[in-house]
Design an enzyme around this catalytic site. Structure first.
Site, PDB file in Angstrom:
ATOM      1  CB  CYS A 305      23.659  29.212  13.709  1.00 37.94           C
ATOM      2  SG  CYS A 305      23.670  28.195  12.215  1.00 37.94           S
ATOM      3  CB  CYS A 486      23.570  30.267   7.219  1.00 41.86           C
ATOM      4  SG  CYS A 486      22.497  29.168   8.161  1.00 41.86           S
TER       5      CYS A 486
END
Length: 556
Positions: A305, A486
């Protein structure tokens, strides 16, 4: 002569020449063991000549010739006896060093040294001991090998989703998940825990409650692989055989790579949303900070991430702004990379928030050390021409994203690329060298963003391709397009929803509803209210909403 150290008392190499003996003496070697029979190859120095030269330097010698082929237990026991009796350090040699390393590895196994340590030390020296690891495991008659059609290493998001997708396609397969953890975490939720939106409890469930029906679970760690014999070695030297193997074990957060960090995490204003137990501390620090300096760090890629370090910054700054404190707080972002976000289309929206929060962007800065007691952080800055310098910064709060690597037992295996990640075809996710192995999620070297969204798209592809490999899917191979998502939480209530694939190609899931290049309230609702149930009740249950593989290529 290429000397390889296996431990403090033993080094190995290929065939020695006479003049090498003096060089070894200069390195402090006290004893030599020859593991290559005389006259095995043309031009090799006879051991009698080596003895004669060694006597000049007071080096002890021993001749334990091992013919090419399987190394016997008797030879490994004799080698171990020599290591015990001879003065240290010892240098052993054969044609390439492999036989000497094999003898050492078998002796280490007999001494109860963990296989992962044996394999890691051998690989660091350039030798693959995966076959030896399997042999050590099979020596124990109390642990006969267990066999499954499919072994999945790792019961995180990628592993459980793959097991569920396989079961949804074929209920006859024997499948086992291997993972030592008791608790399964919804890691994308930790950003919101660190902002006071989610509670910890909302991001965790027991592993037992999530294992798909008719899928076995072995609660154990993996210590080694022997892909040439279709075997995984579990802790306690338990062998596990497979027809096909899926590696989905995630990555390692290397807190120890930054001196001083591990000792001060969770206190002295040092926190990270990358750990379940620390995310609430992030929120505590944000609430309590009235003024001073808040640092946010991002290490070199790859990391899981990649937007998470700046998400923490945006949500913290948003809170301080709404509380009327932002003018008293210096917000600084230190990124080891060269850009704010890897897909340029989303940068303008993010930069608008950087300006709104008056955050200082610092590119090319890598956190190298931290002292929690004095609240000091050190960064190494690399300029465009390669010059480096050290920057020292005091802080009142620091949110750290640690360096990340593949797990140790992966990096010690023969399954990796040069960087230590499992080496797969980026489209089929099949291993480049072992046709019955696949990898997905954070542990693979496919060049996609390491996100849960990527794993959600990859799992059905891997499940499909495994069954295609068995002939049950008409030999049609699905391709993964690199999709990752994201949700960049730029403020509480708004998100820039970045969705993209290989090469930075934009891959919006709902372009008619959400413009991912602009901050959106709908994207926040998706993140807060819809994605958690999609994860728990969809992805982990084999329900492939919006990610069922459709891109096929017919194999010849």
């Amino acid at each position: 002569m290429d000397i390889k150290n296996l431990d403090d008392s033993l080094s190995v190499s290929g065939q020695l020449e006479i003049h090498h003996v003096g060089l070894l003496a200069q390195h402090g070697v006290k004893a030599l063991i020859c593991n290559r029979p005389d006259d095995e190859g043309s031009g090799q120095a006879n051991f009698a000549e080596i003895i004669q030269e060694a006597e000049k330097f007071g080096i002890a010698t021993a001749y334990l010739p091992v013919t090419q082929g399987p190394v016997s237990d008797e030879d490994s026991h004799a080698f171990g006896k020599l290591l015990t009796e001879m003065p240290k350090p010892v240098h052993a040699y054969c044609r390439s060093g492999t036989r000497s390393t094999t003898l050492w590895a078998l002796h280490q196994g007999d001494q109860g040294v963990p296989l992962i340590k044996i394999a890691a030390k051998a690989k660091q020296a350039g030798y693959d001991m995966s076959g030896v690891a399997a042999r050590i495991a099979e020596k124990d008659p109390s642990c006969p090998p267990t066999q499954y059609d499919i072994v999945i290493v790792g019961a995180g998001a990628a592993g459980i989703a793959t097991a569920a997708s396989l079961r949804a396609r074929d209920t006859e397969l024997s499948i086992v998940l291997v993972d030592p953890a008791d608790v399964h975490y919804y890691q994308p939720g930790w950003t919101l825990v660190g902002a006071g939106v989610f509670t910890q409890a909302k991001t965790a469930k027991t592993m037992a409650s999530l294992i798909p029906e008719e899928v076995d679970w072995i609660k154990s760690a993996v210590t080694a692989f022997d892909p040439d014999h279709n075997m995984v070695i579990l802790e306690g030297c338990r062998p596990l055989r497979y027809q096909r193997l899926v590696i989905a074990c995630g990555l390692k957060l290397d807190w120890e790579a930054i001196p001083g960090l591990a000792e001060t995490l969770g206190r002295n204003g040092v926190t990270s949303n990358y750990r379940f137990d620390l995310a609430p501390y992030t929120w505590k620090l944000v609430q309590e900070l009235k003024g001073g300096r808040a640092l946010f760090t991002q290490p070199p890629m790859p990391i899981k991430c990649a937007g998470a370090p700046q998400k923490a910054m945006y949500l913290s700054a948003d809170y301080w702004k709404k509380q009327g404190r932002l003018a008293n707080i210096d917000v600084e972002f230190y990124n080891a990379g060269a850009v704010l976000f890897g897909v340029a289309d989303y940068v303008p929206a993010l930069m608008a928030y950087i300006e709104q929060y008056d955050a200082a962007l610092n590119f090319g800065y890598r956190l190298t050390a931290i002292d929690g007691d004095t609240r000091t952080a050190w960064f190494e800055h690399t300029s465009e021409n390669g010059d480096t310098q050290t920057l020292t910064r005091k802080f009142d709060m620091i949110h750290v994203c640690p360096p990340q690597t593949a797990p140790d037992f992966i990096r010690a295996s023969s399954l990796t690329d040069d960087a230590g990640w499992v080496d797969v075809d980026p489209h089929t996710l099949r291993h480049k060298h072992y046709a019955n192995i696949w990898a997905l999620g954070d542990v693979s070297n496919s060049p996609n963003a390491k996100t849960a969204a990527a794993a959600r798209k990859q799992a059905p592809v891997v499940a499909n391709n495994i069954l295609a490999d068995t002939g049950l899917m008409s030999y049609r191979t699905a391709h993964y397009d690199g999709y990752g998502s994201c949700p960049l939480t730029v403020e509480r209530g708004k998100i820039v929803l970045a969705e993209f694939g290989y090469g930075g190609k934009l891959l919006p899931s709902m372009p008619w509803l959400i413009n991912g290049k602009k901050p959106s309230r709908l994207a926040w609702i998706l993140k807060e209210h819809l994605l958690p149930p999609i994860y728990w009740q969809g992805m982990l249950k084999g329900r492939e909403w919006l990610v069922s593989p459709t891109n096929y290529e017919t194999e010849d």
